[in-house]
Design an enzyme around this catalytic site. Structure first.
Site, PDB file in Angstrom:
ATOM      1  N   SER A 151       5.986  -9.747  -3.538  1.00 33.80           N
ATOM      2  CA  SER A 151       5.321  -8.536  -4.027  1.00 33.80           C
ATOM      3  C   SER A 151       3.880  -8.615  -3.538  1.00 33.80           C
ATOM      4  O   SER A 151       3.619  -9.034  -2.401  1.00 33.80           O
ATOM      5  CB  SER A 151       5.414  -8.446  -5.548  1.00 33.80           C
ATOM      6  OG  SER A 151       4.757  -7.285  -6.018  1.00 33.80           O
ATOM      7  N   TYR A 165       2.508   1.645  -0.059  1.00 32.95           N
ATOM      8  CA  TYR A 165       2.659   0.178  -0.042  1.00 32.95           C
ATOM      9  C   TYR A 165       2.610  -0.356  -1.472  1.00 32.95           C
ATOM     10  O   TYR A 165       3.455  -1.147  -1.893  1.00 32.95           O
ATOM     11  CB  TYR A 165       1.543  -0.440   0.806  1.00 32.95           C
ATOM     12  CG  TYR A 165       1.567  -1.955   0.869  1.00 32.95           C
ATOM     13  CD1 TYR A 165       2.361  -2.618   1.809  1.00 32.95           C
ATOM     14  CD2 TYR A 165       0.799  -2.730  -0.003  1.00 32.95           C
ATOM     15  CE1 TYR A 165       2.395  -4.011   1.867  1.00 32.95           C
ATOM     16  CE2 TYR A 165       0.823  -4.115   0.052  1.00 32.95           C
ATOM     17  CZ  TYR A 165       1.618  -4.757   0.992  1.00 32.95           C
ATOM     18  OH  TYR A 165       1.645  -6.128   1.045  1.00 32.95           O
ATOM     19  N   LYS A 169       5.516  -2.390  -3.718  1.00 34.61           N
ATOM     20  CA  LYS A 169       5.316  -3.723  -4.291  1.00 34.61           C
ATOM     21  C   LYS A 169       5.514  -3.698  -5.817  1.00 34.61           C
ATOM     22  O   LYS A 169       5.936  -4.696  -6.405  1.00 34.61           O
ATOM     23  CB  LYS A 169       3.947  -4.271  -3.898  1.00 34.61           C
ATOM     24  CG  LYS A 169       3.816  -4.525  -2.393  1.00 34.61           C
ATOM     25  CD  LYS A 169       4.872  -5.503  -1.883  1.00 34.61           C
ATOM     26  CE  LYS A 169       4.729  -5.835  -0.411  1.00 34.61           C
ATOM     27  NZ  LYS A 169       5.731  -6.814   0.048  1.00 34.61           N
TER      28      LYS A 169
HETATM   29  N1  LIG Z   1      -1.202 -11.139   3.881  1.00 34.46           N
HETATM   30  C1  LIG Z   1      -1.536 -10.681   2.697  1.00 34.46           C
HETATM   31  O1  LIG Z   1      -2.730 -10.687   2.324  1.00 34.46           O
HETATM   32  C2  LIG Z   1      -0.488 -10.163   1.746  1.00 34.46           C
HETATM   33  C3  LIG Z   1      -0.890  -9.858   0.443  1.00 34.46           C
HETATM   34  C4  LIG Z   1       0.053  -9.425  -0.470  1.00 34.46           C
HETATM   35  C5  LIG Z   1       1.379  -9.316  -0.113  1.00 34.46           C
HETATM   36  N2  LIG Z   1       1.766  -9.612   1.171  1.00 34.46           N
HETATM   37  C6  LIG Z   1       3.198  -9.510   1.465  1.00 34.46           C
HETATM   38  O2  LIG Z   1       3.671 -10.798   1.837  1.00 34.46           O
HETATM   39  C7  LIG Z   1       4.726 -10.674   2.805  1.00 34.46           C
HETATM   40  C8  LIG Z   1       4.371 -11.480   4.044  1.00 34.46           C
HETATM   41  O3  LIG Z   1       3.187 -10.932   4.597  1.00 34.46           O
HETATM   42  P1  LIG Z   1       2.386 -11.630   5.789  1.00 34.46           P
HETATM   43  O4  LIG Z   1       0.971 -11.361   5.529  1.00 34.46           O
HETATM   44  O5  LIG Z   1       2.882 -13.003   5.990  1.00 34.46           O
HETATM   45  O6  LIG Z   1       2.839 -10.657   6.995  1.00 34.46           O
HETATM   46  P2  LIG Z   1       3.121 -10.906   8.535  1.00 34.46           P
HETATM   47  O7  LIG Z   1       2.923  -9.590   9.184  1.00 34.46           O
HETATM   48  O8  LIG Z   1       2.366 -12.091   9.039  1.00 34.46           O
HETATM   49  O9  LIG Z   1       4.681 -11.286   8.533  1.00 34.46           O
HETATM   50  C9  LIG Z   1       5.653 -10.351   8.161  1.00 34.46           C
HETATM   51  C10 LIG Z   1       6.934 -10.671   8.918  1.00 34.46           C
HETATM   52  O10 LIG Z   1       7.926  -9.713   8.507  1.00 34.46           O
HETATM   53  C11 LIG Z   1       8.663  -9.336   9.660  1.00 34.46           C
HETATM   54  N3  LIG Z   1       9.292  -8.026   9.480  1.00 34.46           N
HETATM   55  C12 LIG Z   1       8.679  -6.809   9.440  1.00 34.46           C
HETATM   56  N4  LIG Z   1       9.595  -5.836   9.328  1.00 34.46           N
HETATM   57  C13 LIG Z   1      10.816  -6.440   9.271  1.00 34.46           C
HETATM   58  C14 LIG Z   1      12.144  -5.956   9.163  1.00 34.46           C
HETATM   59  N5  LIG Z   1      12.417  -4.630   9.101  1.00 34.46           N
HETATM   60  N6  LIG Z   1      13.155  -6.853   9.129  1.00 34.46           N
HETATM   61  C15 LIG Z   1      12.898  -8.186   9.220  1.00 34.46           C
HETATM   62  N7  LIG Z   1      11.658  -8.699   9.350  1.00 34.46           N
HETATM   63  C16 LIG Z   1      10.625  -7.832   9.375  1.00 34.46           C
HETATM   64  C17 LIG Z   1       7.626  -9.317  10.766  1.00 34.46           C
HETATM   65  O11 LIG Z   1       8.223  -9.358  12.060  1.00 34.46           O
HETATM   66  C18 LIG Z   1       6.793 -10.542  10.438  1.00 34.46           C
HETATM   67  O12 LIG Z   1       7.297 -11.698  11.085  1.00 34.46           O
HETATM   68  C19 LIG Z   1       4.887  -9.176   3.043  1.00 34.46           C
HETATM   69  O13 LIG Z   1       5.932  -8.694   2.227  1.00 34.46           O
HETATM   70  C20 LIG Z   1       3.555  -8.599   2.614  1.00 34.46           C
HETATM   71  O14 LIG Z   1       3.679  -7.250   2.212  1.00 34.46           O
HETATM   72  C21 LIG Z   1       0.856 -10.014   2.104  1.00 34.46           C
END
Ligand SMILES: NC(=O)c1ccc[n+]([C@@H]2O[C@H](COP(=O)([O-])OP(=O)(O)OC[C@H]3O[C@@H](n4cnc5c(N)ncnc54)[C@H](O)[C@@H]3O)[C@@H](O)[C@H]2O)c1
Length: 257
Positions: A151, A165, A169
């Site tokens: 989330s 978004y 979440k």
């Molecule tokens: N980075 C942050 O600050 C943050 C904060 C809160 C939540 N999140 C959440 O944490 C999770 C990971 O984020 P992150 O920052 O590591 O992102 P990231 O962009 O580094 O990695 C996300 C991965 O998901 C894959 N992906 C995207 N669409 C896809 C699909 N349809 N099917 C399969 N794979 C798919 C991408 O190819 C990528 O490898 C996400 O759900 C994001 O919303 C991130």
């Protein structure tokens, strides 16, 4: 977290950011992995990165890593991936549903400016994608299994100019809590992690000025590294979190405090 040694764990979004860091942590603890991502090239590279990052060992020998290109929006692909995982390893003990997308309107677009394609894209990956994975995983899991979904702090409070978004979440929190209530009697746990700002490619793609208003609210006054979130995903997947279910575990440097 020795309880993870030999366990079979499925991870989505494993080619980047927190998914990659979580897969590497799990592997270091001796888990056998079925990693999935939509990005084939990055997923191939991720296997080497997971092995290189692993510092731990396992008494049951070198853990295996199975890779599958999966678009989590497509339920048939997700079902086939989980089916393949169970056929290969014989079971599924845990799953981290981490794949997610931010969308192009972060920090700029009011709800009134979001077009149908953008709405469909964000909801189909972040909400339907987690649903597709959770459903397939819970169908084959048995007593002692654990699922952790990604989330966000935006899933616990509204986030103007990031409305869709944020809504997806919130939906992940709702799915997590509802599923936890359904499968608790089977001895299966379902939790989610709500990260604040983590230094991943997703965040690196944003202009610094779009993050300013968020940074000013972080008591620890810094961004987190992916490993700092991966630690929490890994803990919740392990038996060490045996009495934790239905929770949204906040990893935000105190932002929501
Ligand atoms: N980075 C942050 O600050 C943050 C904060 C809160 C939540 N999140 C959440 O944490 C999770 C990971 O984020 P992150 O920052 O590591 O992102 P990231 O962009 O580094 O990695 C996300 C991965 O998901 C894959 N992906 C995207 N669409 C896809 C699909 N349809 N099917 C399969 N794979 C798919 C991408 O190819 C990528 O490898 C996400 O759900 C994001 O919303 C991130």
């Amino acid at each position: 977290m020795s309880s993870l040694a030999g366990k079979v764990v499925a991870v989505t979004g494993a080619a980047s950011g927190m998914g990659l860091a979580t897969a590497a942590r799990l592997y270091a603890h001796g888990a056998r992995l079925s990693v999935a991502d939509i990005n084939q090239e990055a997923l191939s590279k991720a296997v080497d990165q997971i092995k290189a990052k692993a510092t731990g060992g396992t008494s049951s020998g070198t853990p295996e890593i199975l890779t599958t290109v999966v678009d989590v929006r497509q339920s048939k692909q997700v079902d086939a991936w989980i089916d393949k995982t169970v056929k290969h390893f014989g079971r599924l003990d845990a799953a981290a549903n981490i794949a997610g997308v931010l969308g192009k309107n972060f920090g700029v677009g009011d709800l009134t400016e979001i077009d149908d394609d953008e709405f469909d894209y964000i909801t189909s990956v972040n909400f339907k994608g987690v649903f597709n994975c959770l459903r397939a995983e819970l169908r084959v899991m048995e007593k002692g299994a654990s699922v952790v979904n990604a989330s966000s702090t935006t899933g616990l409070e509204g986030h103007p100019k990031n409305s869709v978004y944020s809504a997806t979440k919130h939906a992940v929190v709702g799915l997590t809590k509802s599923a936890a209530g359904e499968v608790g009697a089977r001895g299966i746990r379902v939790n989610c992690v709500a990260p604040g700002i983590i230094r991943t490619p997703m965040v690196a793609s944003l202009d610094a000025d779009k993050l300013d208003s968020v940074f000013s609210r972080v008591p620890l006054a810094r961004v987190a590294e992916p490993d700092e979130a991966a630690n929490i995903f890994t803990f919740l997947l392990s038996d060490e979190a045996s009495y934790v279910t239905g929770s949204a575990f906040v990893v935000d440097g105190g932002m929501l405090s």
